[in-house]
Design a protein around this motif. Sequence first.
Motif, PDB file in Angstrom:
ATOM      1  N   ARG A 171       0.842  -1.195   0.000  1.00  0.00           N
ATOM      2  CA  ARG A 171       0.000   0.000   0.000  1.00  0.00           C
ATOM      3  C   ARG A 171       0.878   1.246   0.000  1.00  0.00           C
ATOM      4  NH1 ARG A 171      -3.469   3.163   4.189  1.00  0.00           N
ATOM      5  NH2 ARG A 171      -1.717   2.740   5.570  1.00  0.00           N
ATOM      6  N   ALA A 172       0.449   2.248  -0.751  1.00  0.00           N
ATOM      7  CA  ALA A 172       1.086   3.564  -0.644  1.00  0.00           C
ATOM      8  C   ALA A 172       0.610   4.212   0.643  1.00  0.00           C
ATOM      9  CB  ALA A 172       0.722   4.429  -1.841  1.00  0.00           C
ATOM     10  N   ARG A 173       1.469   4.980   1.261  1.00  0.00           N
ATOM     11  CA  ARG A 173       1.072   5.703   2.464  1.00  0.00           C
ATOM     12  C   ARG A 173       0.006   6.745   2.110  1.00  0.00           C
ATOM     13  NH1 ARG A 173       0.970   3.536   6.734  1.00  0.00           N
ATOM     14  NH2 ARG A 173       1.054   5.546   7.843  1.00  0.00           N
ATOM     15  N   PRO A 174      -0.807   7.158   3.075  1.00  0.00           N
ATOM     16  CA  PRO A 174      -1.896   8.104   2.786  1.00  0.00           C
ATOM     17  C   PRO A 174      -1.396   9.405   2.161  1.00  0.00           C
ATOM     18  CG  PRO A 174      -2.173   7.137   4.970  1.00  0.00           C
ATOM     19  CD  PRO A 174      -0.827   6.703   4.477  1.00  0.00           C
ATOM     20  N   ILE A 175      -2.256  10.027   1.363  1.00  0.00           N
ATOM     21  CA  ILE A 175      -1.879  11.233   0.640  1.00  0.00           C
ATOM     22  C   ILE A 175      -1.478  12.365   1.575  1.00  0.00           C
ATOM     23  CG2 ILE A 175      -4.238  12.151   0.480  1.00  0.00           C
ATOM     24  CD1 ILE A 175      -3.547  12.997  -2.412  1.00  0.00           C
ATOM     25  N   ALA A 176      -2.062  12.394   2.770  1.00  0.00           N
ATOM     26  CA  ALA A 176      -1.723  13.454   3.721  1.00  0.00           C
ATOM     27  C   ALA A 176      -0.261  13.384   4.152  1.00  0.00           C
ATOM     28  CB  ALA A 176      -2.630  13.381   4.952  1.00  0.00           C
ATOM     29  N   GLU A 177       0.362  12.202   4.038  1.00  0.00           N
ATOM     30  CA  GLU A 177       1.769  12.037   4.407  1.00  0.00           C
ATOM     31  C   GLU A 177       2.720  12.243   3.231  1.00  0.00           C
ATOM     32  OE1 GLU A 177       2.457   8.259   6.198  1.00  0.00           O
ATOM     33  OE2 GLU A 177       0.700   8.370   7.506  1.00  0.00           O
ATOM     34  N   ALA A 178       2.175  12.293   2.028  1.00  0.00           N
ATOM     35  CA  ALA A 178       3.011  12.343   0.830  1.00  0.00           C
ATOM     36  C   ALA A 178       3.641  13.722   0.651  1.00  0.00           C
ATOM     37  CB  ALA A 178       2.190  11.989  -0.401  1.00  0.00           C
ATOM     38  N   ILE A 179       4.762  13.763  -0.035  1.00  0.00           N
ATOM     39  CA  ILE A 179       5.394  15.036  -0.351  1.00  0.00           C
ATOM     40  C   ILE A 179       4.571  15.803  -1.379  1.00  0.00           C
ATOM     41  CG2 ILE A 179       7.420  16.065  -1.466  1.00  0.00           C
ATOM     42  CD1 ILE A 179       9.116  13.971  -0.117  1.00  0.00           C
ATOM     43  N   SER A 180       3.969  15.093  -2.303  1.00  0.00           N
ATOM     44  CA  SER A 180       3.169  15.725  -3.344  1.00  0.00           C
ATOM     45  C   SER A 180       2.038  14.788  -3.731  1.00  0.00           C
ATOM     46  CB  SER A 180       4.040  16.066  -4.561  1.00  0.00           C
ATOM     47  OG  SER A 180       4.608  14.886  -5.111  1.00  0.00           O
ATOM     48  N   SER A 181       1.250  15.205  -4.702  1.00  0.00           N
ATOM     49  CA  SER A 181       0.151  14.360  -5.146  1.00  0.00           C
ATOM     50  C   SER A 181       0.102  14.313  -6.661  1.00  0.00           C
ATOM     51  CB  SER A 181      -1.189  14.872  -4.597  1.00  0.00           C
ATOM     52  OG  SER A 181      -1.428  16.201  -5.002  1.00  0.00           O
ATOM     53  N   ALA A 182      -0.505  13.250  -7.161  1.00  0.00           N
ATOM     54  CA  ALA A 182      -0.797  13.112  -8.579  1.00  0.00           C
ATOM     55  C   ALA A 182      -2.288  13.323  -8.771  1.00  0.00           C
ATOM     56  CB  ALA A 182      -0.381  11.722  -9.069  1.00  0.00           C
ATOM     57  N   GLY A 183      -2.699  13.464 -10.024  1.00  0.00           N
ATOM     58  CA  GLY A 183      -4.113  13.694 -10.281  1.00  0.00           C
ATOM     59  C   GLY A 183      -4.464  15.165 -10.178  1.00  0.00           C
ATOM     60  N   GLY A 184      -5.760  15.454 -10.364  1.00  0.00           N
ATOM     61  CA  GLY A 184      -6.230  16.833 -10.313  1.00  0.00           C
ATOM     62  C   GLY A 184      -6.931  17.219 -11.598  1.00  0.00           C
ATOM     63  N   VAL A 185      -6.880  18.503 -11.925  1.00  0.00           N
ATOM     64  CA  VAL A 185      -7.545  19.001 -13.130  1.00  0.00           C
ATOM     65  C   VAL A 185      -6.845  18.413 -14.357  1.00  0.00           C
ATOM     66  CG1 VAL A 185      -8.138  21.047 -14.481  1.00  0.00           C
ATOM     67  CG2 VAL A 185      -8.189  21.144 -11.972  1.00  0.00           C
ATOM     68  N   GLN A 186      -7.594  17.713 -15.173  1.00  0.00           N
ATOM     69  CA  GLN A 186      -7.006  17.098 -16.353  1.00  0.00           C
ATOM     70  C   GLN A 186      -6.506  18.179 -17.312  1.00  0.00           C
ATOM     71  OE1 GLN A 186      -9.631  14.239 -18.156  1.00  0.00           O
ATOM     72  NE2 GLN A 186      -9.922  13.093 -16.250  1.00  0.00           N
ATOM     73  N   LEU A 187      -5.311  17.997 -17.828  1.00  0.00           N
ATOM     74  CA  LEU A 187      -4.743  18.998 -18.727  1.00  0.00           C
ATOM     75  C   LEU A 187      -5.561  19.125 -20.006  1.00  0.00           C
ATOM     76  CD1 LEU A 187      -0.901  18.410 -18.301  1.00  0.00           C
ATOM     77  CD2 LEU A 187      -2.483  19.782 -16.930  1.00  0.00           C
ATOM     78  N   GLU A 188      -6.279  18.071 -20.355  1.00  0.00           N
ATOM     79  CA  GLU A 188      -7.135  18.121 -21.537  1.00  0.00           C
ATOM     80  C   GLU A 188      -8.320  19.063 -21.339  1.00  0.00           C
ATOM     81  OE1 GLU A 188      -4.610  14.646 -21.603  1.00  0.00           O
ATOM     82  OE2 GLU A 188      -6.004  15.411 -20.083  1.00  0.00           O
ATOM     83  N   ALA A 189      -8.614  19.442 -20.087  1.00  0.00           N
ATOM     84  CA  ALA A 189      -9.704  20.370 -19.802  1.00  0.00           C
ATOM     85  C   ALA A 189      -9.265  21.826 -19.901  1.00  0.00           C
ATOM     86  CB  ALA A 189     -10.265  20.098 -18.400  1.00  0.00           C
ATOM     87  N   LEU A 190      -7.974  22.045 -20.217  1.00  0.00           N
ATOM     88  CA  LEU A 190      -7.411  23.389 -20.267  1.00  0.00           C
ATOM     89  C   LEU A 190      -6.918  23.708 -21.668  1.00  0.00           C
ATOM     90  CD1 LEU A 190      -5.139  23.048 -17.095  1.00  0.00           C
ATOM     91  CD2 LEU A 190      -7.486  23.906 -17.163  1.00  0.00           C
ATOM     92  N   ASN A 191      -6.863  25.008 -21.982  1.00  0.00           N
ATOM     93  CA  ASN A 191      -6.226  25.385 -23.244  1.00  0.00           C
ATOM     94  C   ASN A 191      -4.726  25.564 -23.023  1.00  0.00           C
ATOM     95  OD1 ASN A 191      -5.796  27.932 -22.116  1.00  0.00           O
ATOM     96  ND2 ASN A 191      -7.375  28.952 -23.328  1.00  0.00           N
ATOM     97  N   ASP A 192      -4.024  26.014 -24.037  1.00  0.00           N
ATOM     98  CA  ASP A 192      -2.569  26.109 -23.950  1.00  0.00           C
ATOM     99  C   ASP A 192      -2.099  27.141 -22.936  1.00  0.00           C
ATOM    100  OD1 ASP A 192      -2.336  24.155 -25.863  1.00  0.00           O
ATOM    101  OD2 ASP A 192      -1.989  25.542 -27.531  1.00  0.00           O
ATOM    102  N   GLN A 193      -2.988  28.034 -22.515  1.00  0.00           N
ATOM    103  CA  GLN A 193      -2.634  29.047 -21.521  1.00  0.00           C
ATOM    104  C   GLN A 193      -3.202  28.714 -20.139  1.00  0.00           C
ATOM    105  OE1 GLN A 193      -3.975  32.630 -23.713  1.00  0.00           O
ATOM    106  NE2 GLN A 193      -1.804  33.135 -23.929  1.00  0.00           N
TER     107      GLN A 193
END
Length: 419
Positions: A343-365
């Motif tokens: 198991r990966a340790r909980p996200i609250a303990e992690a240095i950073s996170s993956a996931g979030g707003v999909q880049l495909e939902a954004l334009n080039d800016q």
Amino acid sequence: MPASSPLPGLIIIGGGPAGLMAAETARAAGLDVDVYEAKGSVGRKFLIAGKGGMNLTHGEPKADFVQRYGARANEVGAWLESFDADALRSWARGLGVETFVGSSGRVFPSDLKAAPLLRGWVHRLRESGVRFHVHHRWLGWTDDGALRMATPDGERIVSADAVVLALGGGSWPQLGSDGAWQAWLAARGVELTPLLPSNCGFDIGWSEHLASRFAGAPLKPVAIYFRDAKGIEHTRQGECVITATGIEGSLVYAFSGPLRDAIAAHGQTRLELDLAPDRPLERLQRDLAKPRGSHSMSDHVRRQTGLTGVKAALLHEVLTREQFHDTDVLARTIKRLPLTLTRARPIAEAISSAGGVQLEALNDQLMVTGLPGVFCAGEMLDWEAPTGGYLLTACFASGLLAGQGAAHWLKHSRVRADY
């Protein structure tokens, strides 16, 4: 065409590196800028990251640098065209902070501290006209598109011509990046990938003996071997740390994404540690096969291999007594000690996170295509990178791009409105 009107206004929500860089860029482009921060001061995670030495970026060649972003290398590489590692060092120099490249290739301020850099930056932003509003926690939008803010004096409604969201991911929630923004963006139809731990430790399930005696013990030098989903074996030498539940540290963080994804797909995954990376297998086999006389097997291993402490304990953790006394099995285990990660340790303990707003939902800016005038930057976007300065560099770069994008969009919006 009407007479001149006030400067277009931009609100930045989030006072981390991405938000502050968006503010600096937008203000330089002539926008009226307000930064809203949930905590009592800006840059708190930046300061925590600087404890023990502020790793700003990395000095490796640009082509190698970009590949650290894995599946998002192309997209993040485009951000870095405007603000790369060299640009970050020049930017720091502009604040009076010189940098140097360490032996690992990592780039640090000459004093190894984050606080002077942050203080100088915030002072420069204030002097330029950027306004800061702390203890303002974003609560989403009103029905008519205004921004709801929780403050010590109750809820406040604020409006702006555009907004840059730089709210962080899901790691270190005590510093403000708790991922609460996901619900408000999802309600407006923004496509999201669930937040996951990145640059994190993993559970293994040690015996009570190893966990109680060696939690916190460093493993160095060691090399790690990991076979990814495509069957390609990766290896790297470095350091890691035994924890009460498993293993963590920079060497593990370098593979945290594929390790995490392998566990998600199969319920567990395996990596192997070379406990003696400076000794070839043949030499270990030869040395361990020497007569041990009256010495115990443990003492013989110590005398012939130099392995003591936590490294010796790991051998006892994975080998039976019979296997430990088989010198060929023992030598091979020293070179390829198998560890099963569950198991990966909980996200609250992690240095950073993956996931979030999909880049495909954004334009080039970095504007949300379904929400004109709403830009996103930093760790709340769907990308990840190992430690070593890569995370921070991409946060800066995305903040600059969002600030530029907001300025461009606002100025063109004003031209359209004037006509």
